[in-house]
Design a protein around this motif. Structure first.
Motif, short mmCIF file in Angstrom:
data_model
loop_
_atom_site.label_atom_id
_atom_site.label_comp_id
_atom_site.label_asym_id
_atom_site.label_seq_id
_atom_site.Cartn_x
_atom_site.Cartn_y
_atom_site.Cartn_z
N PHE A 1 8.64 37.56 66.84
CA PHE A 1 9.97 37.81 66.27
C PHE A 1 11.07 37.49 67.29
CE2 PHE A 1 9.30 40.89 62.47
CZ PHE A 1 8.37 40.01 61.95
N THR A 2 10.80 37.88 68.54
CA THR A 2 11.82 37.65 69.57
C THR A 2 12.03 36.15 69.78
OG1 THR A 2 11.05 39.66 70.63
CG2 THR A 2 12.52 38.26 71.92
N ILE A 3 10.93 35.40 69.76
CA ILE A 3 11.04 33.95 69.92
C ILE A 3 11.82 33.36 68.75
CG2 ILE A 3 9.73 31.79 69.95
CD1 ILE A 3 7.55 33.33 71.49
N PHE A 4 11.47 33.79 67.54
CA PHE A 4 12.18 33.30 66.36
C PHE A 4 13.68 33.56 66.46
CE2 PHE A 4 8.50 33.41 63.03
CZ PHE A 4 7.89 32.39 63.73
N SER A 5 13.99 34.79 66.92
CA SER A 5 15.40 35.16 67.02
C SER A 5 16.14 34.26 68.00
CB SER A 5 15.56 36.60 67.49
OG SER A 5 14.84 37.46 66.65
N ALA A 6 15.39 33.77 68.99
CA ALA A 6 16.04 33.02 70.06
C ALA A 6 16.20 31.54 69.72
CB ALA A 6 15.24 33.17 71.35
N ILE A 7 15.40 31.05 68.78
CA ILE A 7 15.48 29.62 68.45
C ILE A 7 16.67 29.38 67.53
CG2 ILE A 7 14.32 27.68 67.36
CD1 ILE A 7 11.67 28.99 68.11
N ASN A 8 17.51 28.47 67.96
CA ASN A 8 18.75 28.29 67.21
C ASN A 8 18.73 27.11 66.24
OD1 ASN A 8 20.82 30.06 67.14
ND2 ASN A 8 21.48 29.63 69.26
N ILE A 9 17.73 27.08 65.39
CA ILE A 9 17.82 26.07 64.33
C ILE A 9 17.99 26.77 63.01
CG2 ILE A 9 16.50 24.29 65.56
CD1 ILE A 9 14.07 25.10 63.92
N ASP A 10 18.43 26.02 62.02
CA ASP A 10 18.87 26.63 60.77
C ASP A 10 17.86 27.59 60.16
OD1 ASP A 10 21.39 25.85 60.63
OD2 ASP A 10 21.05 24.09 59.34
N PHE A 11 16.60 27.13 60.11
CA PHE A 11 15.59 27.95 59.46
C PHE A 11 15.52 29.33 60.10
CE2 PHE A 11 11.25 29.65 59.48
CZ PHE A 11 11.12 29.91 58.13
N PHE A 12 15.45 29.35 61.43
CA PHE A 12 15.32 30.63 62.12
C PHE A 12 16.60 31.44 62.02
CE2 PHE A 12 11.89 28.23 64.33
CZ PHE A 12 10.86 28.98 63.84
N ARG A 13 17.74 30.74 61.92
CA ARG A 13 19.00 31.47 61.75
C ARG A 13 19.01 32.19 60.41
NH1 ARG A 13 22.01 27.93 65.00
NH2 ARG A 13 22.29 26.38 63.36
N THR A 14 18.35 31.60 59.41
CA THR A 14 18.31 32.25 58.10
C THR A 14 17.41 33.48 58.09
OG1 THR A 14 17.94 29.95 57.47
CG2 THR A 14 18.42 31.51 55.68
N VAL A 15 16.29 33.38 58.79
CA VAL A 15 15.38 34.54 58.75
C VAL A 15 15.78 35.61 59.75
CG1 VAL A 15 13.38 33.23 57.93
CG2 VAL A 15 13.72 33.57 60.39
N LYS A 16 16.58 35.24 60.71
CA LYS A 16 16.94 36.16 61.79
C LYS A 16 17.38 37.55 61.33
CE LYS A 16 19.60 36.05 66.02
NZ LYS A 16 20.48 35.27 66.90
N PHE B 1 13.38 42.61 62.69
CA PHE B 1 13.93 43.83 63.27
C PHE B 1 14.24 43.68 64.76
CE2 PHE B 1 9.37 44.41 63.83
CZ PHE B 1 9.29 44.88 65.12
N THR B 2 13.51 42.77 65.41
CA THR B 2 13.75 42.59 66.85
C THR B 2 15.19 42.18 67.14
OG1 THR B 2 12.86 40.39 66.56
CG2 THR B 2 11.40 42.01 67.55
N ASN B 3 15.76 41.55 66.14
CA ASN B 3 17.14 41.10 66.26
C ASN B 3 18.09 42.27 66.51
OD1 ASN B 3 19.05 39.05 66.13
ND2 ASN B 3 19.54 39.60 64.02
N TYR B 4 17.69 43.45 66.07
CA TYR B 4 18.58 44.62 66.18
C TYR B 4 18.23 45.50 67.37
CZ TYR B 4 19.46 42.92 61.54
OH TYR B 4 19.77 42.11 60.50
N MET B 5 17.20 45.05 68.10
CA MET B 5 16.76 45.88 69.21
C MET B 5 17.69 45.79 70.42
SD MET B 5 12.62 45.65 68.80
CE MET B 5 12.31 46.19 70.46
N SER B 6 18.57 44.79 70.39
CA SER B 6 19.51 44.69 71.51
C SER B 6 20.88 45.27 71.14
CB SER B 6 19.65 43.24 71.95
OG SER B 6 19.89 42.44 70.82
#
Ligand SMILES: Nc1ncnc2c1ncn2[C@@H]1O[C@H](COP(=O)(O)OP(=O)(O)OP(=O)(O)O)[C@@H](O)[C@H]1O
Ligand SMILES: [Mg+2]
Lengths: 278, 304
Positions: A210-225, A229-234
């Protein structure tokens, strides 16, 4: 219920693995602090290099607050592992040991037993974060003293000395909430199997992916971000904004809390019906 | 008589394997009920269902006249059990294990009570030792302590004597009889050794492949079956001739080199022995075996 939680806590704190977390923090944090004590000046220079020409920094910038801030930022991926270590064992450990047969045949509903374990796990999680706070902030302030906190994000923000402590309190609180999500996830995995290794590894795998997905800045991952939940851990970082976006923080905290309740709900649902075959 | 356990049409399937198949059971107050079957017969699976560890695929269980599914907690307050091998928190002492389990049950966990129960099972001197240092037999004893701690009315024991030395087996037998006779407890005793159950039980059931093979009072079952009696002797040819002209002829099952196997009732053994001795045939030994036991051994061999 109080008795059940007390017993579960007793069991947690009579196991070695529980102290791995405290030992890891108790060793890692002072090492970082000692390293900072000797090398901190370079680090700070490196950090502020690009602003050097436009600003003149005064006072004790390499202070306890800055160190605690850096430590909190660098440990957010390691502490989940320490949590998972205990979370994965909470239910599966009883299966491995064969003690389910004693435990689940008591005249107490499975729901209560699972709830007590979960509460005990939450208490462990929060104690671990509290320990981190005390060591990194408390010890940091003793070694380095107080001062203004300089935070570099998109812009450089400097917090006055008397405007910092409360931010840390909220930061640790929201870190504790994030770690509780890790606990809830590990607990869920723990209810599915009869050995603690699986849940520990799965929990970490989920978090890393999840953390890797959150960090990749391409459209697909931006949509699922937003759905990871890891996205909210920071979320704790938002407390060090000026001005603080309270709505965003509240929203994030609700999402985290929702995950905790959701994961626990699924655990309950599964565990109530589960055949205990260990 | 009040039914303590009433099981009807109980079935448990594991995927395509039927571990318990349409089982009916009735256990009455004060019974020492023997639950017999070879390995894999479905004993532990049945006990797991009685203790709500697993859900039946179909069928009903009533304990103390109440449906187990609905009144689980109320019922389990009055039930103590060992399910398969006894496992405890190895990193805690025997005493602490009992204290914890007792507290969860909400029963008396005073020092006096715990020491009393440890004494009952002969572990009082090891109260403070961590359970991981215990031998299998000691864990079995602690398992019994845990089952008795909350003074239950129904005690379910899944092969409680495995791993015990002969002295320990005898102690457990005596304890079981004491609990039933003096304390009016009902005991559900699973085992794969007929001889062991026979010594203590008043009623029993033999199951195989999840279904009932025979059921009844121990006395009836034992009386209903003839004995297979092996007479060991040297003059086999002469004995053959002598017996050929008597009523004993039709009781003969088979001849060996030095044995004759008879199918007899118990009260026929002595007259037959007397008859042979009077004919001058010396008997080296007489070994009786009940056909129920034979039958059970046969099941056990098939099961193993
Ligand atoms: N978890 C499981 N998954 C699949 N099959 C199982 C499971 N547990 C038991 N069984 C099967 O159910 C059957 C009955 O097993 P059970 O343990 O009840 O036998 P038992 O009478 O207690 O035998 P033993 O004397 O060896 O203890 C066996 O065929 C066994 O293989
Ligand atoms: Mg068994």
């Amino acid at each position: 219920m109080y008795t059940l939680v007390k017993i579960e806590l007793y069991k947690i704190f009579r196991k070695w693995r529980t102290y791995i977390g405290f030992a890891a923090i108790g060793v890692m944090v002072p090492i970082i602090q000692i390293a900072m004590y000797f090398e901190g000046a370079h680090y700070l220079e490196f950090m502020t290099r690009s602003f050097k020409d436009s600003f003149v920094f005064v006072g004790n910038l390499l202070n306890g607050y800055l160190i605690a801030y850096i430590i909190l930022g660098s440990l957010t991926i390691h502490i989940p592992f320490l949590i998972a270590l205990v979370a994965g064992d909470l239910l599966a450990g009883e299966a491995t040991a064969g003690t389910y047969r004693m435990l689940i045949t008591r005249p107490v509903s499975r729901m209560k037993l699972v709830f007590a374990k979960f509460i005990a796990g939450l208490i462990y999680t929060n104690l671990l974060v509290l320990f981190l706070a005390v060591i990194s902030l408390g010890l940091g302030l003793i070694i380095f003293g107080v001062g203004e906190l300089i935070v570099i994000k998109d812009a450089i923000i400097i917090f006055a000395q008397n405007d910092i402590l409360w931010r840390f309190i909220f930061a640790y609180a929201s870190a504790a909430l994030s770690m509780s999500v890790v606990l809830a996830l590990g607990f869920l995995f723990s209810s599915l199997v009869e050995n603690a290794i699986g849940p520990i590894v799965s929990t970490m795998t989920v978090i890393i992916i999840f953390t890797i997905f959150s960090a990749i800045n391409i459209d697909f991952f931006r949509t699922v971000k937003p759905y990871l939940f890891t996205n909210y851990m920071s979320t704790w970082r938002l407390v060090f904004d000026d001005p603080i976006d309270y709505n965003e923080i509240i929203k994030n905290c609700l999402i985290l809390a929702g995950h905790i309740i959701g994961f626990f709900g699924i655990t309950l649902f599964i565990f109530k019906r589960k055949d205990i075959l260990s | 008589m009040q039914k303590v356990i009433e099981v009807q049409n109980l079935t448990k399937k594991f995927k395509d394997l039927t571990a318990v198949n349409n089982l009916d059971l009735n256990v009455y107050r004060g019974d020492i009920f023997g639950f017999l079957g070879p390995n894999g017969a479905g004993k532990s699976t049945t006990i797991r269902m009685l203790m709500t560890l697993i859900n039946p695929t179909s069928g009903t269980i009533k304990i103390f006249d109440k449906p187990l599914k609905q009144k689980r907690n109320e019922i389990l307050k009055k039930v103590g059990a060992i399910v398969e091998k006894p496992d405890f928190y190895g990193y805690l002492s025997a005493y602490k294990n009992l204290e914890i389990l007792g507290q969860i049950s909400g029963c008396d966990t005073s020092n006096k009570r715990i020491m009393e129960i440890l004494e009952t099972v002969g572990l009082e001197t090891r109260a403070k030792s961590k359970v991981k240092t215990f031998s299998h037999g000691m864990k079995q004893r602690l398992g019994l302590a845990q089952a008795l701690l909350h003074d239950p009315d129904l005690i379910i024991l899944d092969e409680p004597t495995t791993g015990l030395d002969p002295q320990g087996m005898k102690e457990i037998r005596e304890l079981i009889i004491h609990l039933a006779k003096e304390k009016q407890k009902t005991i559900f005793l699973s085992s794969h050794i007929l001889a062991e159950v026979e010594l203590v039980a008043n009623r029993m059931i033999i199951i195989n492949k999840g279904t009932t093979v025979v059921e009844g009072t121990v006395q009836d079952l034992l009386n209903a079956t003839n004995l297979k009696v092996t007479f060991e002797l040297d003059e086999i040819e002469r004995a053959k001739k002598i017996l050929a002209e008597t009523q004993w002829q039709k009781k003969i099952e088979s001849f060996g080199d030095y044995q004759i196997l008879f199918l007899l009732e118990k009260n026929e053994i002595a007259p037959l022995n007397k008859f042979l001795v009077e004919q001058g045939i010396l008997i080296n030994s007489i070994v009786p075996k009940r056909s129920l036991e034979e039958y059970f051994l046969h099941l056990t061999e098939k099961g193993a």
